[in-house]
Design a protein around this motif. Structure first.
Motif, mmCIF file in Angstrom:
data_model
loop_
_atom_site.group_PDB
_atom_site.id
_atom_site.type_symbol
_atom_site.label_atom_id
_atom_site.label_comp_id
_atom_site.label_asym_id
_atom_site.label_seq_id
_atom_site.Cartn_x
_atom_site.Cartn_y
_atom_site.Cartn_z
ATOM 1 N N PHE A 133 0.836 -1.194 0.000
ATOM 2 C CA PHE A 133 0.000 0.000 0.000
ATOM 3 C C PHE A 133 0.873 1.247 0.000
ATOM 4 O O PHE A 133 1.880 1.300 0.704
ATOM 5 N N ASN A 160 0.257 5.132 0.803
ATOM 6 C CA ASN A 160 -0.728 6.018 1.406
ATOM 7 C C ASN A 160 -0.129 7.392 1.715
ATOM 8 O O ASN A 160 1.087 7.526 1.880
ATOM 9 N N SER A 183 -1.331 11.338 3.844
ATOM 10 C CA SER A 183 -2.322 12.131 4.572
ATOM 11 C C SER A 183 -1.830 13.573 4.623
ATOM 12 O O SER A 183 -0.626 13.834 4.681
ATOM 13 N N ASN A 201 -7.032 11.544 3.936
ATOM 14 C CA ASN A 201 -6.195 10.388 3.641
ATOM 15 C C ASN A 201 -6.398 9.973 2.200
ATOM 16 O O ASN A 201 -7.499 10.087 1.655
ATOM 17 N N GLY A 202 -5.341 9.476 1.601
ATOM 18 C CA GLY A 202 -5.435 9.004 0.230
ATOM 19 C C GLY A 202 -4.416 7.922 -0.029
ATOM 20 O O GLY A 202 -3.590 7.595 0.830
ATOM 21 N N SER A 203 -4.504 7.360 -1.227
ATOM 22 C CA SER A 203 -3.564 6.318 -1.619
ATOM 23 C C SER A 203 -3.379 6.342 -3.126
ATOM 24 O O SER A 203 -4.119 7.022 -3.845
ATOM 25 N N LYS A 207 -3.171 3.549 -6.190
ATOM 26 C CA LYS A 207 -3.544 2.157 -6.416
ATOM 27 C C LYS A 207 -2.604 1.423 -7.369
ATOM 28 O O LYS A 207 -2.568 0.193 -7.369
ATOM 29 N N THR A 251 -8.817 9.264 -3.012
ATOM 30 C CA THR A 251 -9.146 9.779 -1.681
ATOM 31 C C THR A 251 -10.588 9.430 -1.313
ATOM 32 O O THR A 251 -11.121 9.963 -0.350
ATOM 33 N N THR A 302 8.170 5.529 6.214
ATOM 34 C CA THR A 302 7.454 6.796 6.388
ATOM 35 C C THR A 302 8.385 7.980 6.157
ATOM 36 O O THR A 302 9.587 7.910 6.429
ATOM 37 N N THR A 330 3.208 7.150 3.841
ATOM 38 C CA THR A 330 3.393 5.856 4.499
ATOM 39 C C THR A 330 3.300 4.758 3.458
ATOM 40 O O THR A 330 2.317 4.672 2.722
#
Length: 190
Positions: A31, A33, A35, A45-47, A49, A78, A155, A181
């Motif tokens: 993952f 991610n 923020s 928060n988001g990521s 893909k 998000t 991080t 992260t």
């Protein structure tokens, strides 16, 4: 004598290349991610893909690891489509002109126990900056198919303005600092 010398040099390089282990990300167990503070009172928060990462290492403690990582900017999520579409524009990432973010490591240093420091070059849009990740090694396992896997959590915090992401330069609505992260699982190449 000259042929023997050339043979020894070739054998040395062959052994060195053979000893190097390559690891690639397991996307089903990894993952990426982020923020960022919104209006000074909450976090968004988001990521991402779609991404691809790999590293090579000769040493069992990974202190010689060479890490390469690419993120497809258009895969940002998000959970709010309107915001995701805005993030893809020139106000933020400009996904059309700069479709990928990249990271190339310059060093991996063991601090103590399972804690490391990973240094490298992070490129977002048209800017490349030095960045340091705090890394925790989660361990190694062999899955039911015999694949060897290792896990890492990494991080860091970046200032988005350093990367020409100039939307809301005061940081009032969207903070300047973005926490990143990565929870990554890598599979050893066979």
């Amino acid at each position: 004598m000259k042929k023997l010398f050339l043979f020894l040099i070739a054998a040395t390089f062959s052994v060195a290349a053979f000893a190097q282990t390559k690891w690639t990300t397991d996307p089903m167990h990894s993952f990426v991610n982020f923020s960022v503070k919104h209006s000074g009172i909450s976090l968004v928060n988001g990521s991402f893909k779609k991404f691809n990462g790999e590293f090579t290492s000769d040493k069992a403690d990974f202190t010689d690891a060479k890490v390469s990582f690419t993120v497809e900017v258009a895969s940002v999520s998000t959970s709010v489509e309107m915001r995701d579409n805005h993030l893809k524009t020139d106000d933020f990432f400009n996904a059309e002109k700069y479709p990928k973010m990249t990271f190339e490591s310059t060093s991996m240093k063991k601090l103590k126990g399972n804690e490391y420091e990973l240094n490298g070059k992070l490129t977002i849009r048209d800017v490349t900056k030095d960045v340091t990740f705090k890394v925790t090694y989660g361990g190694e396992v062999k899955d039911q198919r015999g694949n060897v896997k290792v896990g890492f959590a990494a991080t860091t915090t970046i200032n988005r303005l350093d990367y020409n992401i100039k939307y809301d330069p005061t940081g009032t609505g969207v903070a300047k600092d973005v926490d990143i992260t990565l929870n990554l699982q890598f599979v050893k190449s066979k």
